[in-house]
Design a protein around this motif. Sequence first.
Motif, PDB file in Angstrom:
ATOM      1  N   THR A   1       0.674   4.108  -2.911  1.00  0.00           N
ATOM      2  CA  THR A   1       0.410   5.509  -2.580  1.00  0.00           C
ATOM      3  C   THR A   1       1.572   6.391  -3.035  1.00  0.00           C
ATOM      4  OG1 THR A   1      -0.881   4.779  -0.675  1.00  0.00           O
ATOM      5  CG2 THR A   1      -0.216   7.080  -0.716  1.00  0.00           C
TER       6      THR A   1
ATOM      7  N   CYS B   1      -2.863   5.365   7.026  1.00  0.00           N
ATOM      8  CA  CYS B   1      -2.457   5.735   5.662  1.00  0.00           C
ATOM      9  C   CYS B   1      -2.250   7.242   5.555  1.00  0.00           C
ATOM     10  CB  CYS B   1      -3.498   5.281   4.643  1.00  0.00           C
ATOM     11  SG  CYS B   1      -3.478   3.525   4.327  1.00  0.00           S
TER      12      CYS B   1
ATOM     13  N   LEU C   1      -5.020  12.675  -0.741  1.00  0.00           N
ATOM     14  CA  LEU C   1      -4.435  11.411  -1.195  1.00  0.00           C
ATOM     15  C   LEU C   1      -4.343  10.410  -0.050  1.00  0.00           C
ATOM     16  CD1 LEU C   1      -3.056   9.679  -3.366  1.00  0.00           C
ATOM     17  CD2 LEU C   1      -0.893  10.755  -2.691  1.00  0.00           C
TER      18      LEU C   1
ATOM     19  N   ALA D   1       1.166   6.992  -6.715  1.00  0.00           N
ATOM     20  CA  ALA D   1       0.122   7.998  -6.948  1.00  0.00           C
ATOM     21  C   ALA D   1       0.629   9.390  -6.598  1.00  0.00           C
ATOM     22  CB  ALA D   1      -1.128   7.656  -6.131  1.00  0.00           C
TER      23      ALA D   1
ATOM     24  N   THR E   1       1.395   9.096   4.473  1.00  0.00           N
ATOM     25  CA  THR E   1       1.303   9.768   3.177  1.00  0.00           C
ATOM     26  C   THR E   1       1.766  11.211   3.279  1.00  0.00           C
ATOM     27  OG1 THR E   1      -0.512   8.352   2.464  1.00  0.00           O
ATOM     28  CG2 THR E   1      -0.270  10.450   1.320  1.00  0.00           C
TER      29      THR E   1
ATOM     30  N   PRO F   1       0.814  -1.223   0.000  1.00  0.00           N
ATOM     31  CA  PRO F   1       0.000   0.000   0.000  1.00  0.00           C
ATOM     32  C   PRO F   1       0.846   1.270   0.000  1.00  0.00           C
ATOM     33  CG  PRO F   1      -0.884  -1.565   1.569  1.00  0.00           C
ATOM     34  CD  PRO F   1       0.419  -2.126   1.087  1.00  0.00           C
TER      35      PRO F   1
ATOM     36  N   SER G   1      -6.356   6.943  -0.141  1.00  0.00           N
ATOM     37  CA  SER G   1      -5.625   5.672  -0.071  1.00  0.00           C
ATOM     38  C   SER G   1      -6.019   4.892   1.176  1.00  0.00           C
ATOM     39  CB  SER G   1      -4.115   5.902  -0.107  1.00  0.00           C
ATOM     40  OG  SER G   1      -3.662   6.540   1.067  1.00  0.00           O
TER      41      SER G   1
END
Length: 160
Positions: A69, A125, A91, A72, A129, A65, A95
């Motif tokens: 991410t 997440c 984001l 992305a 991120t 994951p 995610s």
Amino acid sequence: MSSFLKSAACFLAVFGVLGSPIGGCAIAVFAAASIAPKDPSGAFFVLFAISGAGVSLGYIWGFLPSLATGAAACVLHRFTKRFSWPLAIILGLVSGAIFSLVMVFPIDGRPPQYASDYAMMIFTCLVPTVSCWRIAVAILADRPLPQPAPAADDAPSIGA
């Protein structure tokens, strides 16, 4: 190396290496915060115990994951005019929502059943991120190198 490949390498390296342990520490903080109202001393134990294991186990459960991410984030950084804090937060939330719906809890193999389960997965997440995005952007920032200070011999003398 092209600028896109440089960005991709930076984002994937930062998200791959740092995203998972940051997520593991976020799980520890979330678990300790959920226990603290009932048992404050237990919260410190949970924070201590899970943070050590969370950093290690974060790679097992969070590596893919985190890389997805990061990919992305790299694409957003490359193709948007300004990839800023609000977009990084969005984001992270997106995610987290995707991975909370796709992943099952690895401890007992059940999907999340409670709102706190989803909140924990989204939180774990969101924090990595935003953190990894900030680190990657700082690494990629084109800043001029600092100029060295003049040596003592080169400094003008007062009496000359």
